[in-house]
Enzyme design. Structure first.
Site, mmCIF file in Angstrom:
data_model
loop_
_atom_site.group_PDB
_atom_site.id
_atom_site.type_symbol
_atom_site.label_atom_id
_atom_site.label_comp_id
_atom_site.label_asym_id
_atom_site.label_seq_id
_atom_site.Cartn_x
_atom_site.Cartn_y
_atom_site.Cartn_z
ATOM 1 N N LYS A 32 0.855 -1.188 0.000
ATOM 2 C CA LYS A 32 0.000 0.000 0.000
ATOM 3 C C LYS A 32 0.896 1.245 0.000
ATOM 4 C CE LYS A 32 -2.360 1.583 3.750
ATOM 5 N NZ LYS A 32 -2.205 3.039 3.785
ATOM 6 N N ASP A 64 -13.523 15.077 -2.694
ATOM 7 C CA ASP A 64 -13.651 16.428 -3.256
ATOM 8 C C ASP A 64 -14.946 16.446 -4.068
ATOM 9 O OD1 ASP A 64 -13.040 19.023 -4.347
ATOM 10 O OD2 ASP A 64 -10.909 18.581 -4.088
HETATM 11 O O1 C5P Z 1 0.816 0.959 10.887
HETATM 12 P P1 C5P Z 1 -0.600 0.478 10.723
HETATM 13 O O2 C5P Z 1 -0.718 -1.027 10.651
HETATM 14 O O3 C5P Z 1 -1.542 1.089 11.753
HETATM 15 O O4 C5P Z 1 -1.025 1.027 9.295
HETATM 16 C C1 C5P Z 1 -2.342 0.976 8.820
HETATM 17 C C2 C5P Z 1 -2.395 1.658 7.497
HETATM 18 O O5 C5P Z 1 -3.735 1.627 7.002
HETATM 19 C C3 C5P Z 1 -1.979 3.137 7.519
HETATM 20 O O6 C5P Z 1 -1.300 3.388 6.304
HETATM 21 C C4 C5P Z 1 -3.297 3.897 7.547
HETATM 22 O O7 C5P Z 1 -3.216 5.131 6.893
HETATM 23 C C5 C5P Z 1 -4.224 2.954 6.768
HETATM 24 N N1 C5P Z 1 -5.651 3.052 7.038
HETATM 25 C C6 C5P Z 1 -6.185 2.899 8.298
HETATM 26 N N2 C5P Z 1 -7.541 2.994 8.488
HETATM 27 C C7 C5P Z 1 -8.349 3.236 7.453
HETATM 28 C C8 C5P Z 1 -7.815 3.384 6.171
HETATM 29 C C9 C5P Z 1 -6.449 3.282 6.000
HETATM 30 O O8 C5P Z 1 -5.461 2.650 9.239
HETATM 31 N N3 C5P Z 1 -9.660 3.250 7.636
#
Ligand code: C5P
Length: 232
Positions: A32, A64
């Protein structure tokens, strides 16, 4: 697409991200790319990672007016990414515009999914800061139904909500779920979390892990543990 583990490449620059990927010798990953890396490096980092044969979820959470999102999606889709996303809070017409913009000249398109509620959000914060009185689960199901109505492929939600979303919207509606932690690990700023094993039992399609893998002493070992618990 079959069940998979997505690694969130939340790194400050391309060099650090590519050095991290070098640890996974000969492995084709699903990664990602989010705001931090994309805003630092731009499309070149996406192209570089694709050239290495990895799949990419480009997580820029567009939100947006419909026309702007349509144009933005067109640009992102042309990078050849596999999943892109928008905020469901942008409304059904915005999500429809995103979908239209994602279709490439050859008729192909990435999966387009919508963020329901960020996994760092709690019902208390929704109520106090956003004046949303509904139950958090009701808003998640409602946003997922809106995404389905707009023709999107799925949603981003917590793994704890994936079963509920599938029951309400359909089993083939994809759930991509961050907020995954091992029982013996740090939660960080995530609130609605569960383990890879439980995420599998709930039936989510993709789990997204960042820090538990990227900050680990041995990222490959932690990744393999995730794959074993979630995919096998
Ligand atoms: O480090 P961690 O496992 O918390 O990373 C989770 C990733 O998923 C981060 O990049 C965060 O921006 C993303 N994310 C999230 N919750 C969401 C959408 C995306 O934590 N609802």
């Amino acid at each position: 697409m079959k069940r998979d583990v997505i690694i969130a490449l939340d790194f400050k620059d391309g060099k650090t991200a590519l050095n991290f990927l070098d640890k996974f010798v000969d492995k084709k990953l699903f990664v990602k790319v989010g705001m931090e890396l994309f805003y630092a490096e731009g499309p070149s980092i996406v192209k570089e990672i694709k050239e290495r044969g990895h799949k990419i979820f480009l997580d820029l959470k567009l939100h947006d007016i419909p026309n702007t999102v349509k144009g933005g999606m067109r640009s992102l889709s042309h990078l050849g990414v596999d999943i892109v996303n928008v905020h469901a809070a942008g409304t059904i017409s915005m999500m429809k515009a995103a979908l239209e913009g994602s279709i490439r000249e050859d008729g192909t398109r990435p999966l387009v999914i919508a963020v329901t509620q960020l996994t760092s959000t709690s019902e208390e914060r929704m109520k106090e800061e956003l004046l949303i009185e509904s139950k958090i689960n009701d808003t998640i199901v409602h946003y997922a139904k809106n995404a389905k109505k707009a023709g999107l492929d799925g949603v981003v939600c917590s793994p704890l909500e994936a079963g509920m979303v599938k029951n309400a919207v359909g089993m083939d509606f994809i759930t991509v779920t961050p907020g995954v932690r091992f029982d013996d690990g740090e939660k960080g700023d995530q609130v609605r979390v569960t383990t890879p094993k439980n995420a599998k039992e709930i039936g989510t399609d993709f789990i997204v892990l960042g820090r538990p893998i990227t900050q680990a002493e041995n990222p490959v070992e932690v990744y393999n543990r995730c794959v074993k618990e979630f995919c096998e």
